[in-house]
Design a protein around this motif. Structure first.
Motif, PDB file in Angstrom:
ATOM      1  N   ILE A 186       0.831  -1.195   0.000  1.00  0.00           N
ATOM      2  CA  ILE A 186       0.000   0.000   0.000  1.00  0.00           C
ATOM      3  C   ILE A 186       0.869   1.250   0.000  1.00  0.00           C
ATOM      4  CG2 ILE A 186      -1.598   1.379   1.385  1.00  0.00           C
ATOM      5  CD1 ILE A 186      -3.004  -0.838  -0.008  1.00  0.00           C
ATOM      6  N   PHE A 187       1.887   1.260   0.870  1.00  0.00           N
ATOM      7  CA  PHE A 187       2.733   2.449   0.920  1.00  0.00           C
ATOM      8  C   PHE A 187       3.642   2.543  -0.303  1.00  0.00           C
ATOM      9  CE2 PHE A 187       6.913   0.829   2.469  1.00  0.00           C
ATOM     10  CZ  PHE A 187       7.756   1.821   1.987  1.00  0.00           C
ATOM     11  N   TYR A 188       4.173   1.383  -0.750  1.00  0.00           N
ATOM     12  CA  TYR A 188       5.153   1.437  -1.832  1.00  0.00           C
ATOM     13  C   TYR A 188       4.521   1.732  -3.184  1.00  0.00           C
ATOM     14  CZ  TYR A 188       9.359   0.645  -4.472  1.00  0.00           C
ATOM     15  OH  TYR A 188      10.440   0.836  -5.294  1.00  0.00           O
ATOM     16  N   CYS A 189       3.243   1.396  -3.346  1.00  0.00           N
ATOM     17  CA  CYS A 189       2.613   1.671  -4.640  1.00  0.00           C
ATOM     18  C   CYS A 189       2.534   3.171  -4.899  1.00  0.00           C
ATOM     19  CB  CYS A 189       1.224   1.042  -4.725  1.00  0.00           C
ATOM     20  SG  CYS A 189      -0.018   1.843  -3.699  1.00  0.00           S
ATOM     21  N   ALA A 190       2.815   3.960  -3.868  1.00  0.00           N
ATOM     22  CA  ALA A 190       2.898   5.411  -4.072  1.00  0.00           C
ATOM     23  C   ALA A 190       4.071   5.772  -4.979  1.00  0.00           C
ATOM     24  CB  ALA A 190       3.050   6.120  -2.727  1.00  0.00           C
ATOM     25  N   ALA A 191       5.090   4.900  -5.046  1.00  0.00           N
ATOM     26  CA  ALA A 191       6.258   5.191  -5.897  1.00  0.00           C
ATOM     27  C   ALA A 191       5.886   5.239  -7.373  1.00  0.00           C
ATOM     28  CB  ALA A 191       7.364   4.164  -5.636  1.00  0.00           C
ATOM     29  N   PRO A 192       5.285   4.178  -7.941  1.00  0.00           N
ATOM     30  CA  PRO A 192       4.875   4.293  -9.348  1.00  0.00           C
ATOM     31  C   PRO A 192       3.756   5.306  -9.553  1.00  0.00           C
ATOM     32  CG  PRO A 192       4.077   2.229  -8.406  1.00  0.00           C
ATOM     33  CD  PRO A 192       5.051   2.813  -7.423  1.00  0.00           C
ATOM     34  N   LEU A 193       2.885   5.454  -8.543  1.00  0.00           N
ATOM     35  CA  LEU A 193       1.824   6.445  -8.676  1.00  0.00           C
ATOM     36  C   LEU A 193       2.412   7.850  -8.742  1.00  0.00           C
ATOM     37  CD1 LEU A 193      -1.248   6.771  -8.814  1.00  0.00           C
ATOM     38  CD2 LEU A 193      -1.239   7.115  -6.331  1.00  0.00           C
ATOM     39  N   SER A 194       3.542   8.055  -8.062  1.00  0.00           N
ATOM     40  CA  SER A 194       4.188   9.363  -8.099  1.00  0.00           C
ATOM     41  C   SER A 194       4.648   9.696  -9.519  1.00  0.00           C
ATOM     42  CB  SER A 194       5.389   9.405  -7.148  1.00  0.00           C
ATOM     43  OG  SER A 194       6.485   8.651  -7.661  1.00  0.00           O
ATOM     44  N   GLY A 195       5.041   8.646 -10.270  1.00  0.00           N
ATOM     45  CA  GLY A 195       5.427   8.878 -11.658  1.00  0.00           C
ATOM     46  C   GLY A 195       4.255   9.351 -12.498  1.00  0.00           C
ATOM     47  N   ALA A 196       3.094   8.732 -12.259  1.00  0.00           N
ATOM     48  CA  ALA A 196       1.894   9.137 -12.990  1.00  0.00           C
ATOM     49  C   ALA A 196       1.424  10.517 -12.534  1.00  0.00           C
ATOM     50  CB  ALA A 196       0.782   8.106 -12.773  1.00  0.00           C
ATOM     51  N   PHE A 197       1.305  10.692 -11.224  1.00  0.00           N
ATOM     52  CA  PHE A 197       0.821  11.964 -10.680  1.00  0.00           C
ATOM     53  C   PHE A 197       1.821  13.085 -10.943  1.00  0.00           C
ATOM     54  CE2 PHE A 197       0.383  14.905  -7.017  1.00  0.00           C
ATOM     55  CZ  PHE A 197      -0.910  15.332  -7.252  1.00  0.00           C
ATOM     56  N   GLY A 198       3.118  12.768 -10.762  1.00  0.00           N
ATOM     57  CA  GLY A 198       4.148  13.780 -10.982  1.00  0.00           C
ATOM     58  C   GLY A 198       4.209  14.246 -12.421  1.00  0.00           C
ATOM     59  N   GLY A 199       3.981  13.313 -13.353  1.00  0.00           N
ATOM     60  CA  GLY A 199       3.985  13.689 -14.769  1.00  0.00           C
ATOM     61  C   GLY A 199       2.859  14.648 -15.109  1.00  0.00           C
TER      62      GLY A 199
END
Length: 501
Positions: A182-195
């Motif tokens: 749950i916490f680590y899936c924020a890493a790939p989500l950051s790529g989507a959200f950050g983009g």
């Protein structure tokens, strides 16, 4: 006296069962033999409350951590390299220096987490890196960028291993993987959200700051605000969770001791004291060494993917804004895969086999990158890499956390694993060089080689665990019960402790 609601007792003959009204909630009075089983309904209620009050904060802090370390890749497409005159390998060097202090602070940061309190420590270092991240928007030179990246690494260094250690202080071993997911899936989500966020922020032109500085200004400021609020809400240990009743606080701590079998009474986080013996037992351990090296290899493709995906997609012929947007789908797929694999891993209580599957999937992605010359197929390869590699990181971290006990051994081992693993960033930051554009064949080949070694290390560690668990089951480790220090101090070495495979 009748048993209180919430648990049943099975005390030794002639001994009095322990009731909630007789328990000092700050100290467990039971001995290893006093099997006080938590009622399943109570256990579920405790877990649900922990999930509700802890996981959202941990998720968003890690999301912001990954955004603030990798947004330099978005800034690169929006003029950072040109404005700061980052010729040659200067950009790659700026990426690499982040990890110099990052890897050095992991172990001492995990020690400080207990002293300061996990909730305050994680929030405080997030505030610190938010300040540094905001300052990056104002840099005017290569030297200023290097200084900020060094400081950013020093501030973020304790977060990754700290979160893993922190969660292990609240959840049982086979509840942990899903929460790490749950916490680590924020890493790939950051790529989507950050983009998506960078696409909008890069359009701001105000007071002489045009485009890329606003990526740092806004994203850093968001981190400061969120972390400042988290400081007042994250608890330190189960007994300090204000959202739990006194009975729930006691059971939240006690169920961890039951979960560790022979290592039970040693897992008293609030009372355990630091010792160099614990450090030695943690570092001179097959699981710690093997899984740390495995984590090193896993982070090579993960970091290179996070840092260079905009550049890789740009090399396929897409313009800056279009390339930013095309980073979103593969990162979102990785987000879904981390959640799904984490849930599955806790259900089947296995880590190694899923790492093998994920690494194999990622290998297909790099083979597509190298073998094909069609942009569509190359872009499809990024989906395989994202879906296969991102779940491997929380898997190998949970794997080691499951196999170490008690607290200081786990704290040291996880800190060591994160420190060694993040050295993979020094390889990752130089895998994709500007002179290799647009195909980046060398970078893809390096990552494919790392995946081959991941498969070897994972299979080897699984074989060792099977052999060691068999030895314990047959009584070959029972002599440890006669060693000095008693069975309470054996931790993961206790004959009844079983490694997760």
């Amino acid at each position: 006296m009748s048993d209180p609601p919430g648990y049943t007792t099975a005390a030794h003959d002639g001994e009095k069962a322990v009731g909630v009204d007789e328990v000092d909630y700050k100290k467990d009075v039971t001995r290893p033999g006093d099997m006080i089983e938590t009622d399943p309904a109570l256990d579920q209620r405790i877990t649900r409350k922990l999930d509700l009050h802890i996981l959202p904060w941990i998720f968003i802090l890690w999301l912001l951590a990954f955004i603030d370390r990798s947004n330099i890749g978005n800034a690169k497409l929006d003029g950072l390299v040109k404005d700061l005159k980052l010729t040659g390998d200067k950009y790659n060097t700026a990426l690499a220096v982040f990890y110099i202090l990052y890897v050095l602070v992991d172990i001492p940061s995990n020690w400080l987490l207990k002293i300061v309190g996990g909730g305050h420590w994680l929030s405080a270092i997030a505030i610190a890196w938010g300040i540094v991240g905001t300052a990056m928007g104002g840099v005017k030179s290569y030297g200023g960028l290097i200084a900020c990246r060094l400081l950013l690494g020093a501030c973020e260094g304790g977060m990754f291993g700290g979160i893993i250690l922190y969660l292990s202080m609240f959840y049982k071993r086979h509840q942990l993987m899903f929460r790490l997911g749950i916490f680590y899936c924020a890493a790939p989500l950051s790529g989507a959200f950050g983009g998506l966020l960078a696409t909008g922020l890069s359009k701001i032109n105000y007071h002489g700051y045009n485009g890329w500085p606003w990526i740092f200004f806004v994203e850093g400021a968001i981190t400061i605000v969120v972390a400042s609020v988290a400081f007042f809400f994250l608890p330190h240990t189960p007994s300090q969770c204000k959202f739990l009743s006194h009975e729930e606080q006691w059971h939240a701590a006690h169920r961890l001791r039951l979960d560790l079998h022979g290592a039970s009474s040693a897992e008293q986080v609030e009372e355990e004291h630091f010792s160099w013996t614990a450090v030695k037992l943690s570092l001179f351990n097959v699981n710690t060494i093997a899984m740390s090296l495995n984590f090193f290899l896993i982070l090579i493709p993960i970091y290179s993917f996070s840092l260079f995906l905009p550049s890789i997609i740009s090399g396929l012929g897409y313009k800056a804004v279009h390339a930013q947007l095309l980073t979103v789908p593969p990162n979102f797929l990785a987000f879904l895969m981390v959640i799904g694999v984490s849930f599955l891993s806790d259900r089947i209580k296995m880590r190694g086999p899923l790492i093998l599957a994920g690494a194999s999937l990622a290998a297909i992605g790099y083979i597509l990158q190298i073998a094909s010359h069609k942009p569509g197929i190359k872009y499809a390869g990024t989906f395989f890499v994202a879906a296969g590699m991102f779940p491997c990181s929380p898997l190998v971290l949970a794997w080691l956390s499951n196999n170490l006990a008690p607290h200081y051994i786990k704290a040291t081992g996880l800190g060591f694993q994160v420190a060694i693993g993040n050295c993979g960033a020094f390889v990752a930051t130089f895998t994709y060089l500007s002179q290799d554009a647009p195909d980046y064949t060398k970078g893809h080949a390096i990552n494919l080689g790392a995946i081959g070694l991941i498969l070897i290390f994972t299979a080897g560690n699984m074989m060792y665990i099977k052999w060691e668990n068999a030895a314990r089951a047959s009584g070959k480790r029972d002599h440890r019960l006669r060693e000095g220090g008693g069975e309470d101090g054996l931790g993961y070495r206790h004959p009844e402790f079983r490694y997760t495979s």
